[in-house]
Design a protein around this motif. Sequence first.
Motif, PDB file in Angstrom:
ATOM      1  N   VAL A   1       9.616 -39.340 -26.085  1.00  0.00           N
ATOM      2  CA  VAL A   1      10.995 -39.731 -25.784  1.00  0.00           C
ATOM      3  C   VAL A   1      11.734 -40.114 -27.067  1.00  0.00           C
ATOM      4  CG1 VAL A   1      12.452 -41.410 -24.579  1.00  0.00           C
ATOM      5  CG2 VAL A   1      10.465 -40.404 -23.429  1.00  0.00           C
TER       6      VAL A   1
ATOM      7  N   ALA B   1      14.460 -41.913 -19.936  1.00  0.00           N
ATOM      8  CA  ALA B   1      13.937 -40.544 -19.917  1.00  0.00           C
ATOM      9  C   ALA B   1      13.130 -40.308 -18.646  1.00  0.00           C
ATOM     10  CB  ALA B   1      13.056 -40.294 -21.140  1.00  0.00           C
TER      11      ALA B   1
ATOM     12  N   ALA C   1      10.072 -36.449 -19.334  1.00  0.00           N
ATOM     13  CA  ALA C   1      10.294 -35.999 -20.711  1.00  0.00           C
ATOM     14  C   ALA C   1       9.415 -34.809 -21.051  1.00  0.00           C
ATOM     15  CB  ALA C   1      10.010 -37.147 -21.676  1.00  0.00           C
TER      16      ALA C   1
END
Length: 274
Positions: A122, A197, A200
Amino acid sequence: MAEAPAGKVTIVGAGPGAADLLTFRAARAIAEADVVIWAASLVQAEVLEHAREGAEILDSAVLSLEDVVAVYERALRDGLRVARIHSGDPALWGGTQEQVDRCADLGIEVEIVPGVSSFSAVAALAGRELTVPEVAQSVVLTRLGGGKTPMPPGEEVREFARHGTTMAIFLSAARSGQLVRELLEGGYPTGTPVVVAHQATWPEELVVRCTIGTLEETVKEHKLWKHTLFLVGPALDAHGTRSHLYHPGHFHGHRRADPEARRALRAATRGTST
């Protein structure tokens, strides 16, 4: 008479999602396995392209720990190689230790292959370094308490938040309101930057930026409740600092310092320490 081949269990970190984030060592372990146990809901199917033809493929989503250990017992008895594929890195929230302990009890060889953790993936997607000079030099990896696994005393998010450094918070999207409260109670300002996120590095990944003040509404807007990671802290929008490592006034075993830059660096260091 030749000895029967010894069984082996390899716990493989598959990374955050994208199959091409698998390490060479992980791919080799999968290719050599007689039995592949994989987390189908957390790992992309492309990783199975490394499995050899005829390998037994099992989905861990329908298996209990006891079922998995039974496979390990069979591997010991029949001299099989097992690749147990986990998402992310097996060192974090993977149920790894209980498997290693069972393997030790059985007397079967076990190897752990590390994987790319979702927090580093991320950070890469966000284009950020999590340890920025003069801003944050530590990263706290944690999750909210109150879920399936209780948190030990002192490991609440609010306690870690008191450090004011970068935090990577896993497994907490379903309780975003509680997360916001604990971050604020720990001392983060409302405007502290956050990267949210979801899945991801998967094709359907979602990476959005917000602040602690808008975190809860961001989570609800996108209907996030699992497979979501939060990065929190001032390093996520910090600029204008630099590392001493590549400063011309810094020296090490492979580079000499420029004398004038060295004096300036030492003066600046003394000034920030007073």
